[in-house]
Design a protein around this motif. Sequence first.
Motif, PDB file in Angstrom:
ATOM      1  N   LYS A   1       0.808  -1.222   0.000  1.00 51.20           N
ATOM      2  CA  LYS A   1       0.000   0.000   0.000  1.00 51.20           C
ATOM      3  C   LYS A   1       0.841   1.272   0.000  1.00 51.20           C
ATOM      4  O   LYS A   1       0.534   2.221  -0.743  1.00 51.20           O
ATOM      5  CB  LYS A   1      -0.967  -0.007   1.187  1.00 51.20           C
ATOM      6  CG  LYS A   1      -1.947   1.159   1.153  1.00 51.20           C
ATOM      7  CD  LYS A   1      -2.993   1.043   2.249  1.00 51.20           C
ATOM      8  CE  LYS A   1      -3.987   2.200   2.161  1.00 51.20           C
ATOM      9  NZ  LYS A   1      -5.044   2.099   3.197  1.00 51.20           N
TER      10      LYS A   1
ATOM     11  N   TYR B   1       1.857   2.196  -3.760  1.00 48.82           N
ATOM     12  CA  TYR B   1       0.932   2.817  -4.710  1.00 48.82           C
ATOM     13  C   TYR B   1       0.177   4.015  -4.146  1.00 48.82           C
ATOM     14  O   TYR B   1      -0.602   4.651  -4.851  1.00 48.82           O
ATOM     15  CB  TYR B   1      -0.049   1.777  -5.283  1.00 48.82           C
ATOM     16  CG  TYR B   1      -0.951   1.084  -4.293  1.00 48.82           C
ATOM     17  CD1 TYR B   1      -2.131   1.669  -3.847  1.00 48.82           C
ATOM     18  CD2 TYR B   1      -0.640  -0.192  -3.819  1.00 48.82           C
ATOM     19  CE1 TYR B   1      -2.962   1.025  -2.959  1.00 48.82           C
ATOM     20  CE2 TYR B   1      -1.469  -0.858  -2.939  1.00 48.82           C
ATOM     21  CZ  TYR B   1      -2.629  -0.240  -2.500  1.00 48.82           C
ATOM     22  OH  TYR B   1      -3.453  -0.893  -1.611  1.00 48.82           O
ATOM     23  N   THR B   2       0.412   4.335  -2.869  1.00 48.07           N
ATOM     24  CA  THR B   2      -0.173   5.566  -2.309  1.00 48.07           C
ATOM     25  C   THR B   2       0.898   6.625  -2.072  1.00 48.07           C
ATOM     26  O   THR B   2       0.624   7.653  -1.442  1.00 48.07           O
ATOM     27  CB  THR B   2      -0.901   5.275  -0.986  1.00 48.07           C
ATOM     28  OG1 THR B   2       0.025   4.691  -0.055  1.00 48.07           O
ATOM     29  CG2 THR B   2      -2.073   4.337  -1.204  1.00 48.07           C
TER      30      THR B   2
ATOM     31  N   ALA C   1       3.478   9.734  -2.495  1.00 45.62           N
ATOM     32  CA  ALA C   1       3.227  11.083  -3.012  1.00 45.62           C
ATOM     33  C   ALA C   1       3.964  11.349  -4.311  1.00 45.62           C
ATOM     34  O   ALA C   1       3.590  12.239  -5.077  1.00 45.62           O
ATOM     35  CB  ALA C   1       3.630  12.116  -1.965  1.00 45.62           C
TER      36      ALA C   1
ATOM     37  N   ASP D   1      -2.908  14.418  -9.096  1.00 47.99           N
ATOM     38  CA  ASP D   1      -3.481  14.645  -7.776  1.00 47.99           C
ATOM     39  C   ASP D   1      -4.505  13.560  -7.442  1.00 47.99           C
ATOM     40  O   ASP D   1      -4.787  12.660  -8.234  1.00 47.99           O
ATOM     41  CB  ASP D   1      -4.112  16.049  -7.684  1.00 47.99           C
ATOM     42  CG  ASP D   1      -5.192  16.278  -8.732  1.00 47.99           C
ATOM     43  OD1 ASP D   1      -5.763  15.288  -9.216  1.00 47.99           O
ATOM     44  OD2 ASP D   1      -5.460  17.448  -9.062  1.00 47.99           O
ATOM     45  N   ARG D   2      -5.048  13.661  -6.250  1.00 48.81           N
ATOM     46  CA  ARG D   2      -5.903  12.608  -5.710  1.00 48.81           C
ATOM     47  C   ARG D   2      -7.135  12.359  -6.572  1.00 48.81           C
ATOM     48  O   ARG D   2      -7.565  11.218  -6.748  1.00 48.81           O
ATOM     49  CB  ARG D   2      -6.342  12.965  -4.285  1.00 48.81           C
ATOM     50  CG  ARG D   2      -7.187  11.895  -3.600  1.00 48.81           C
ATOM     51  CD  ARG D   2      -7.486  12.312  -2.173  1.00 48.81           C
ATOM     52  NE  ARG D   2      -8.167  13.588  -2.123  1.00 48.81           N
ATOM     53  CZ  ARG D   2      -9.487  13.732  -2.294  1.00 48.81           C
ATOM     54  NH1 ARG D   2     -10.242  12.678  -2.540  1.00 48.81           N
ATOM     55  NH2 ARG D   2     -10.045  14.926  -2.226  1.00 48.81           N
ATOM     56  N   GLU D   3      -7.740  13.428  -7.138  1.00 41.11           N
ATOM     57  CA  GLU D   3      -8.959  13.266  -7.932  1.00 41.11           C
ATOM     58  C   GLU D   3      -8.718  12.354  -9.139  1.00 41.11           C
ATOM     59  O   GLU D   3      -9.524  11.485  -9.448  1.00 41.11           O
ATOM     60  CB  GLU D   3      -9.485  14.628  -8.404  1.00 41.11           C
ATOM     61  CG  GLU D   3     -10.169  15.448  -7.326  1.00 41.11           C
ATOM     62  CD  GLU D   3      -9.182  16.159  -6.432  1.00 41.11           C
ATOM     63  OE1 GLU D   3      -7.964  16.098  -6.723  1.00 41.11           O
ATOM     64  OE2 GLU D   3      -9.615  16.758  -5.429  1.00 41.11           O
TER      65      GLU D   3
ATOM     66  N   ARG E   1      -6.098  10.227  -9.536  1.00 39.57           N
ATOM     67  CA  ARG E   1      -5.661   8.899  -9.083  1.00 39.57           C
ATOM     68  C   ARG E   1      -6.848   7.995  -8.776  1.00 39.57           C
ATOM     69  O   ARG E   1      -6.849   6.809  -9.115  1.00 39.57           O
ATOM     70  CB  ARG E   1      -4.803   9.028  -7.825  1.00 39.57           C
ATOM     71  CG  ARG E   1      -3.410   9.566  -8.055  1.00 39.57           C
ATOM     72  CD  ARG E   1      -2.608   9.358  -6.787  1.00 39.57           C
ATOM     73  NE  ARG E   1      -1.290   9.992  -6.852  1.00 39.57           N
ATOM     74  CZ  ARG E   1      -0.337   9.771  -5.963  1.00 39.57           C
ATOM     75  NH1 ARG E   1      -0.555   8.959  -4.948  1.00 39.57           N
ATOM     76  NH2 ARG E   1       0.838  10.367  -6.070  1.00 39.57           N
ATOM     77  N   THR E   2      -7.847   8.559  -8.131  1.00 38.44           N
ATOM     78  CA  THR E   2      -8.987   7.758  -7.690  1.00 38.44           C
ATOM     79  C   THR E   2      -9.686   7.078  -8.845  1.00 38.44           C
ATOM     80  O   THR E   2     -10.113   5.923  -8.739  1.00 38.44           O
ATOM     81  CB  THR E   2     -10.000   8.640  -6.926  1.00 38.44           C
ATOM     82  OG1 THR E   2      -9.345   9.227  -5.796  1.00 38.44           O
ATOM     83  CG2 THR E   2     -11.189   7.825  -6.454  1.00 38.44           C
TER      84      THR E   2
ATOM     85  N   CYS F   1      -6.892   4.443 -11.212  1.00 37.00           N
ATOM     86  CA  CYS F   1      -6.032   3.416 -10.630  1.00 37.00           C
ATOM     87  C   CYS F   1      -6.569   2.010 -10.861  1.00 37.00           C
ATOM     88  O   CYS F   1      -5.901   1.033 -10.549  1.00 37.00           O
ATOM     89  CB  CYS F   1      -5.837   3.660  -9.136  1.00 37.00           C
ATOM     90  SG  CYS F   1      -7.318   3.383  -8.140  1.00 37.00           S
TER      91      CYS F   1
ATOM     92  N   ALA G   1     -12.493  15.137 -11.121  1.00 30.77           N
ATOM     93  CA  ALA G   1     -11.381  14.597 -11.905  1.00 30.77           C
ATOM     94  C   ALA G   1     -11.234  15.319 -13.242  1.00 30.77           C
ATOM     95  O   ALA G   1     -10.114  15.580 -13.697  1.00 30.77           O
ATOM     96  CB  ALA G   1     -11.586  13.103 -12.136  1.00 30.77           C
TER      97      ALA G   1
END
Length: 413
Positions: free
Chosen positions: A285, A288-289, A291, A332-334, A336-337, A340, A396
């Motif tokens: 984990k 792949y998480t 930064a 960024d996180r948007e 990636r979500t 992935c 996103a």
Amino acid sequence: MSASDQQLVRELTDRARANGLQLTGQGGLLGRLTKMIVEGALEGEMDDHLGYAKHDPVGRDGGNSRNGYRAKTLLTEAGPVDVSVPRDRDGSFEPTIVAKRQRRLSGVEDLVISLSAKGLTTGEISAHLAEVYGAEVSKQTISTITDRVMEGLAAWQSRPLDPVYAVLFIDAIQVKIREGEVCNRPIYLALGVTADGERDVLGLWAGEHGDGEGAKYWLRVLTEIKNRGTNDVCMLVCDGLTGLPDAVSAVWDKTIVQTCIVHLLRNSFKYASKKDWGSVAKDLKPVYTAASEAEALDRFADFSSKWEKRYPAIIRLWTNAWAEFVPFLQFDREIRTVICTTNAIESINARLRRAVNARGHFPTEQAALKCLYLAIMSLDPTGRGRKRWTNRWKAALNAFDITFDGRLSAGRN
């Protein structure tokens, strides 16, 4: 429904119950109502055709006139219904509600197509209609109804596509087709996310026996997608096919290829003992998480030092996939979500496999494509899924527009 209409329905229902009348089937209440409505509409059409109402003196000796009735049995969702179709003397009357040679009301055709989309065979649909509606429909008639969708399949498969897609998810499912002998054939599927955040299944392509899910065939598929108008794709997400990045760059040189993280994890577990799955997942984990790619390399080094002696195949798997794994770390996180994993297309494939598994195998490639096309057309009938999907992609898409220098905005113009 108005209060008077509701009262009429209650009166009819009470009268049917008092007389022991069934709701459906031969002679049932719904059948009688259908007969009354259809025959009333036919009389109205005849009035319009002749220019005067039945028994109106205006029609006497005025040329064309009514000439009795002919009987016709209609197949409806309430069961077979016998109706009397009015005729005129010169045979020019062409009814609309029940056209000449029409034997089924449109709802029945929709029902047949819906059952076929769920994977039922023509024999099973025929038996279902006989059992539930008391209607005898031959397998040939059912096949004729569903064959009409092939024209729609051809048009759908060649329709123009959007100039730009934010993401293209690709995958393939295996379908058993009997050609001499039953064998597995790959059916390729591409799902695009439009510039407005809507999902669009771009097509279905049948590969040959022994193809597997290969990059060579995907090159042909992606080239066809480009020829149908798609000049740019920001990202393409797949399950880690060897050689696919080269195939993608040959079609769209700016497209970033991202391997599915969930597939990487699943494939990792294949090399590990089940008792270690939890520990392997926990130690992967941080990779792949991370930064950044630099941090991911450090975390992967930690993972390797702990697990390489026991599971060298897992280390080799991630090392070989690293080039296609790391692209999403720069976003960024948007973003990636939503990139992935290929779950977006796998949820559709799950529905397709359900229809395929219900059939077992297909006599021809066309029969398989017809079943899958019907299943796709029956997805999300209420539209709520599409709305949830679009809302999920809003954040996103804003990030995509900035990250890809306005390439996505160009698709809205």
